[in-house]
Design a protein around this motif. Structure first.
Motif, PDB file in Angstrom:
ATOM      1  N   LEU A 204       0.829  -1.197   0.000  1.00 12.91           N
ATOM      2  CA  LEU A 204       0.000   0.000   0.000  1.00 12.91           C
ATOM      3  C   LEU A 204       0.867   1.252   0.000  1.00 12.91           C
ATOM      4  O   LEU A 204       2.056   1.208   0.354  1.00 12.91           O
ATOM      5  CB  LEU A 204      -0.902   0.020   1.239  1.00 12.91           C
ATOM      6  N   ASP A 205       0.275   2.370  -0.376  1.00 21.40           N
ATOM      7  CA  ASP A 205       0.975   3.646  -0.366  1.00 21.40           C
ATOM      8  C   ASP A 205       1.232   4.046   1.091  1.00 21.40           C
ATOM      9  O   ASP A 205       0.286   4.156   1.874  1.00 21.40           O
ATOM     10  CB  ASP A 205       0.122   4.707  -1.071  1.00 21.40           C
ATOM     11  N   PRO A 206       2.478   4.251   1.497  1.00 20.53           N
ATOM     12  CA  PRO A 206       2.765   4.503   2.910  1.00 20.53           C
ATOM     13  C   PRO A 206       2.457   5.926   3.374  1.00 20.53           C
ATOM     14  O   PRO A 206       2.552   6.203   4.560  1.00 20.53           O
ATOM     15  CB  PRO A 206       4.264   4.221   3.020  1.00 20.53           C
ATOM     16  N   ARG A 207       2.108   6.825   2.451  1.00 14.86           N
ATOM     17  CA  ARG A 207       1.881   8.204   2.868  1.00 14.86           C
ATOM     18  C   ARG A 207       0.586   8.319   3.672  1.00 14.86           C
ATOM     19  O   ARG A 207      -0.417   7.721   3.346  1.00 14.86           O
ATOM     20  CB  ARG A 207       1.802   9.124   1.655  1.00 14.86           C
ATOM     21  N   LYS A 208       0.645   9.106   4.726  1.00 16.37           N
ATOM     22  CA  LYS A 208      -0.515   9.334   5.582  1.00 16.37           C
ATOM     23  C   LYS A 208      -0.751  10.831   5.708  1.00 16.37           C
ATOM     24  O   LYS A 208       0.128  11.638   5.422  1.00 16.37           O
ATOM     25  CB  LYS A 208      -0.290   8.743   6.983  1.00 16.37           C
ATOM     26  N   LYS A 209      -1.926  11.185   6.172  1.00 19.11           N
ATOM     27  CA  LYS A 209      -2.251  12.595   6.384  1.00 19.11           C
ATOM     28  C   LYS A 209      -1.424  13.123   7.546  1.00 19.11           C
ATOM     29  O   LYS A 209      -1.301  12.480   8.588  1.00 19.11           O
ATOM     30  CB  LYS A 209      -3.741  12.732   6.696  1.00 19.11           C
ATOM     31  N   GLU A 210      -0.849  14.302   7.348  1.00 18.72           N
ATOM     32  CA  GLU A 210      -0.025  14.904   8.385  1.00 18.72           C
ATOM     33  C   GLU A 210      -0.916  15.457   9.488  1.00 18.72           C
ATOM     34  O   GLU A 210      -1.972  16.030   9.223  1.00 18.72           O
ATOM     35  CB  GLU A 210       0.799  16.031   7.766  1.00 18.72           C
ATOM     36  N   ARG A 211      -0.496  15.281  10.734  1.00 17.57           N
ATOM     37  CA  ARG A 211      -1.329  15.711  11.846  1.00 17.57           C
ATOM     38  C   ARG A 211      -1.337  17.220  11.978  1.00 17.57           C
ATOM     39  O   ARG A 211      -0.384  17.907  11.579  1.00 17.57           O
ATOM     40  CB  ARG A 211      -0.840  15.087  13.153  1.00 17.57           C
ATOM     41  N   SER A 212      -2.405  17.744  12.557  1.00 17.67           N
ATOM     42  CA  SER A 212      -2.514  19.182  12.810  1.00 17.67           C
ATOM     43  C   SER A 212      -1.718  19.513  14.059  1.00 17.67           C
ATOM     44  O   SER A 212      -1.857  18.861  15.092  1.00 17.67           O
ATOM     45  CB  SER A 212      -3.978  19.572  13.003  1.00 17.67           C
ATOM     46  N   LYS A 213      -0.861  20.535  13.971  1.00 16.17           N
ATOM     47  CA  LYS A 213      -0.030  20.896  15.108  1.00 16.17           C
ATOM     48  C   LYS A 213      -0.824  21.725  16.111  1.00 16.17           C
ATOM     49  O   LYS A 213      -1.887  22.254  15.805  1.00 16.17           O
ATOM     50  CB  LYS A 213       1.177  21.711  14.631  1.00 16.17           C
ATOM     51  N   VAL A 214      -0.280  21.844  17.304  1.00 13.42           N
ATOM     52  CA  VAL A 214      -0.935  22.582  18.373  1.00 13.42           C
ATOM     53  C   VAL A 214      -0.986  24.065  18.016  1.00 13.42           C
ATOM     54  O   VAL A 214      -0.011  24.630  17.524  1.00 13.42           O
ATOM     55  CB  VAL A 214      -0.167  22.375  19.700  1.00 13.42           C
ATOM     56  N   ASN A 215      -2.114  24.695  18.254  1.00 16.79           N
ATOM     57  CA  ASN A 215      -2.336  26.134  18.016  1.00 16.79           C
ATOM     58  C   ASN A 215      -2.153  26.522  16.555  1.00 16.79           C
ATOM     59  O   ASN A 215      -1.719  27.627  16.251  1.00 16.79           O
ATOM     60  CB  ASN A 215      -1.422  27.000  18.894  1.00 16.79           C
ATOM     61  N   GLN A 216      -2.458  25.615  15.650  1.00 15.50           N
ATOM     62  CA  GLN A 216      -2.436  25.916  14.222  1.00 15.50           C
ATOM     63  C   GLN A 216      -3.715  25.381  13.602  1.00 15.50           C
ATOM     64  O   GLN A 216      -4.240  24.361  14.055  1.00 15.50           O
ATOM     65  CB  GLN A 216      -1.234  25.268  13.536  1.00 15.50           C
ATOM     66  N   PRO A 217      -4.223  26.038  12.568  1.00 15.33           N
ATOM     67  CA  PRO A 217      -5.466  25.570  11.962  1.00 15.33           C
ATOM     68  C   PRO A 217      -5.325  24.294  11.143  1.00 15.33           C
ATOM     69  O   PRO A 217      -6.285  23.586  10.913  1.00 15.33           O
ATOM     70  CB  PRO A 217      -5.897  26.737  11.078  1.00 15.33           C
ATOM     71  N   GLY A 218      -4.127  23.977  10.701  1.00 13.37           N
ATOM     72  CA  GLY A 218      -3.921  22.770   9.897  1.00 13.37           C
ATOM     73  C   GLY A 218      -2.537  22.212  10.129  1.00 13.37           C
ATOM     74  O   GLY A 218      -1.846  22.584  11.078  1.00 13.37           O
ATOM     75  N   ALA A 219      -2.112  21.330   9.242  1.00 14.47           N
ATOM     76  CA  ALA A 219      -0.806  20.699   9.407  1.00 14.47           C
ATOM     77  C   ALA A 219       0.325  21.694   9.164  1.00 14.47           C
ATOM     78  O   ALA A 219       1.312  21.721   9.892  1.00 14.47           O
ATOM     79  CB  ALA A 219      -0.677  19.521   8.457  1.00 14.47           C
ATOM     80  N   ARG A 220       0.174  22.534   8.147  1.00 11.76           N
ATOM     81  CA  ARG A 220       1.226  23.502   7.819  1.00 11.76           C
ATOM     82  C   ARG A 220       0.743  24.939   7.858  1.00 11.76           C
ATOM     83  O   ARG A 220       1.546  25.863   7.860  1.00 11.76           O
ATOM     84  CB  ARG A 220       1.778  23.205   6.428  1.00 11.76           C
ATOM     85  N   ALA A 221      -0.574  25.137   7.844  1.00  8.96           N
ATOM     86  CA  ALA A 221      -1.125  26.500   7.832  1.00  8.96           C
ATOM     87  C   ALA A 221      -0.906  27.163   9.186  1.00  8.96           C
ATOM     88  O   ALA A 221      -0.990  26.527  10.226  1.00  8.96           O
ATOM     89  CB  ALA A 221      -2.607  26.461   7.514  1.00  8.96           C
ATOM     90  N   LYS A 222      -0.611  28.450   9.157  1.00  7.66           N
ATOM     91  CA  LYS A 222      -0.397  29.221  10.382  1.00  7.66           C
ATOM     92  C   LYS A 222      -1.494  30.261  10.510  1.00  7.66           C
ATOM     93  O   LYS A 222      -2.111  30.679   9.534  1.00  7.66           O
ATOM     94  CB  LYS A 222       0.960  29.937  10.344  1.00  7.66           C
ATOM     95  N   TRP A 223      -1.727  30.682  11.748  1.00 13.00           N
ATOM     96  CA  TRP A 223      -2.686  31.758  11.955  1.00 13.00           C
ATOM     97  C   TRP A 223      -2.100  33.056  11.412  1.00 13.00           C
ATOM     98  O   TRP A 223      -0.881  33.264  11.413  1.00 13.00           O
ATOM     99  CB  TRP A 223      -3.010  31.928  13.441  1.00 13.00           C
ATOM    100  N   ILE A 224      -2.937  33.949  10.953  1.00  7.58           N
ATOM    101  CA  ILE A 224      -2.493  35.241  10.433  1.00  7.58           C
ATOM    102  C   ILE A 224      -2.070  36.107  11.606  1.00  7.58           C
ATOM    103  O   ILE A 224      -2.833  36.322  12.542  1.00  7.58           O
ATOM    104  CB  ILE A 224      -3.610  35.922   9.621  1.00  7.58           C
ATOM    105  N   TRP A 225      -0.822  36.618  11.524  1.00  7.76           N
ATOM    106  CA  TRP A 225      -0.303  37.418  12.614  1.00  7.76           C
ATOM    107  C   TRP A 225      -0.794  38.842  12.485  1.00  7.76           C
ATOM    108  O   TRP A 225      -0.725  39.447  11.418  1.00  7.76           O
ATOM    109  CB  TRP A 225       1.224  37.381  12.582  1.00  7.76           C
ATOM    110  N   LYS A 226      -1.312  39.389  13.584  1.00  6.03           N
ATOM    111  CA  LYS A 226      -1.784  40.780  13.606  1.00  6.03           C
ATOM    112  C   LYS A 226      -1.048  41.502  14.720  1.00  6.03           C
ATOM    113  O   LYS A 226      -0.930  41.003  15.832  1.00  6.03           O
ATOM    114  CB  LYS A 226      -3.292  40.843  13.861  1.00  6.03           C
ATOM    115  N   ARG A 227      -0.598  42.702  14.382  1.00  6.85           N
ATOM    116  CA  ARG A 227       0.120  43.476  15.375  1.00  6.85           C
ATOM    117  C   ARG A 227      -0.831  44.015  16.441  1.00  6.85           C
ATOM    118  O   ARG A 227      -0.508  44.039  17.610  1.00  6.85           O
ATOM    119  CB  ARG A 227       0.867  44.613  14.712  1.00  6.85           C
ATOM    120  N   ARG A 228      -2.002  44.460  16.034  1.00  8.48           N
ATOM    121  CA  ARG A 228      -2.958  45.036  17.000  1.00  8.48           C
ATOM    122  C   ARG A 228      -4.265  44.318  16.977  1.00  8.48           C
ATOM    123  O   ARG A 228      -4.736  43.750  16.131  1.00  8.48           O
ATOM    124  CB  ARG A 228      -3.184  46.507  16.656  1.00  8.48           C
TER     125      ARG A 228
END
Length: 96
Positions: free
Chosen positions: A72-96
């Motif tokens: 079988l194809d060994p690739r799996k879905k990457e887990r979502s990291k803590v305090n992030q909306p997805g596996a690689r996506a980051k929250w939009i940083w706002k200064r204020r």
């Protein structure tokens, strides 16, 4: 079928669908697309045919395994990291 020396002995018919029928959807919405893409469909059919040949002819299991058709194809879905909306996506940083 060439590897297992069963060419011309079987007829393979495969029906694939990219829409998930197992999940209930709202009646007024379109079904959710749940598939691995167009490259995964032929791979899944090839894997299923290889499993059937291995079940019917146990002596063909080793050549199929060596050709990589029973793996079988060994690739799996990457887990979502803590305090992030997805596996690689980051929250939009706002200064204020």
């Amino acid at each position: 079928m060439i590897i297992s020396k069963t060419l011309g002995r079987f007829d393979v018919f495969a029906t694939t669908s990219s829409i998930s029928a197992s999940l209930p959807e709202a009646p007024n919405r379109e079904p959710i697309q749940r598939s691995g893409g167009m490259s995964a469909l032929p791979r899944a059919v090839r894997h299923g045919a290889a499993l059937c040949i291995a079940a019917l002819h146990p002596e063909a299991t080793e050549p199929l395994r060596l050709a990589g058709l029973l793996t079988l194809d060994p690739r799996k879905k990457e887990r979502s990291k803590v305090n992030q909306p997805g596996a690689r996506a980051k929250w939009i940083w706002k200064r204020r």
